[in-house]
Design a protein around this motif. Structure first.
Motif, PDB file in Angstrom:
ATOM      1  N   THR A   1      -1.200   1.254   5.451  1.00 19.31           N
ATOM      2  CA  THR A   1      -0.747   2.629   5.327  1.00 19.31           C
ATOM      3  C   THR A   1      -1.622   3.508   6.215  1.00 19.31           C
ATOM      4  OG1 THR A   1      -0.225   4.414   3.752  1.00 19.31           O
ATOM      5  CG2 THR A   1      -2.194   3.101   3.284  1.00 19.31           C
TER       6      THR A   1
ATOM      7  N   LEU B   1      -5.434   6.197  -2.080  1.00 23.03           N
ATOM      8  CA  LEU B   1      -4.549   5.111  -1.715  1.00 23.03           C
ATOM      9  C   LEU B   1      -4.337   4.184  -2.904  1.00 23.03           C
ATOM     10  CD1 LEU B   1      -6.002   4.105   1.775  1.00 23.03           C
ATOM     11  CD2 LEU B   1      -4.327   5.889   1.225  1.00 23.03           C
TER      12      LEU B   1
ATOM     13  N   GLU C   1       0.826  -1.199   0.000  1.00 25.50           N
ATOM     14  CA  GLU C   1       0.000   0.000   0.000  1.00 25.50           C
ATOM     15  C   GLU C   1       0.865   1.255   0.000  1.00 25.50           C
ATOM     16  OE1 GLU C   1      -2.068  -2.953   2.919  1.00 25.50           O
ATOM     17  OE2 GLU C   1      -0.021  -2.280   2.465  1.00 25.50           O
ATOM     18  N   SER C   2       0.298   2.318  -0.529  1.00 26.30           N
ATOM     19  CA  SER C   2       0.947   3.616  -0.494  1.00 26.30           C
ATOM     20  C   SER C   2      -0.115   4.704  -0.604  1.00 26.30           C
ATOM     21  CB  SER C   2       1.975   3.763  -1.617  1.00 26.30           C
ATOM     22  OG  SER C   2       1.355   3.695  -2.886  1.00 26.30           O
TER      23      SER C   2
END
Length: 114
Positions: A108, A20, A6-7
């Motif tokens: 995240t 996201l 995830e980021s």
């Protein structure tokens, strides 16, 4: 092995937006459902949104109308567009996917605060 990363998390003010991303590795991404979950401190992890291989989406009532899940099979990625964010949206957001949704990303952090 399916890996999910995830980021896009961060700090945003109430009413703001954040997007996201979840990048997936492994085979047959296009035939697997993908989902986003979240967990706030002291609370159970809960479903936020899910998208099937055919593009059908489902959302938790708490985010319906504000969040949008989408996927890009060519990029092996799933996204969560979050609009009209509220402080109660603050949580660690996790990507879930792979066969039978049995793989999780590491999460995240999303913080909604003034």
């Amino acid at each position: 092995q399916v890996q999910l990363v995830e980021s896009g998390g961060g700090l945003v003010q109430p009413g703001g937006s954040l997007k996201l991303s979840c990048a997936a590795s492994g085979s047959n991404f296009e035939i697997n459902a993908m989902g986003w979950y979240r967990q706030a401190p002291g609370k159970q992890r809960e479903l936020v949104a899910v998208i099937t291989s055919g593009g059908t989406t489902n959302y938790a009532d708490s985010v319906k109308g504000r969040f949008t899940i989408s996927r890009d099979n060519a990029a092996n990625a799933v996204y969560l567009q979050m609009n009209s964010l509220k402080p109660e949206d603050t949580a660690v957001y996790y990507c879930r996917g792979g066969p039978f949704l049995r793989y999780w990303g590491q999460g995240t952090q999303v913080t909604v605060s003034s």
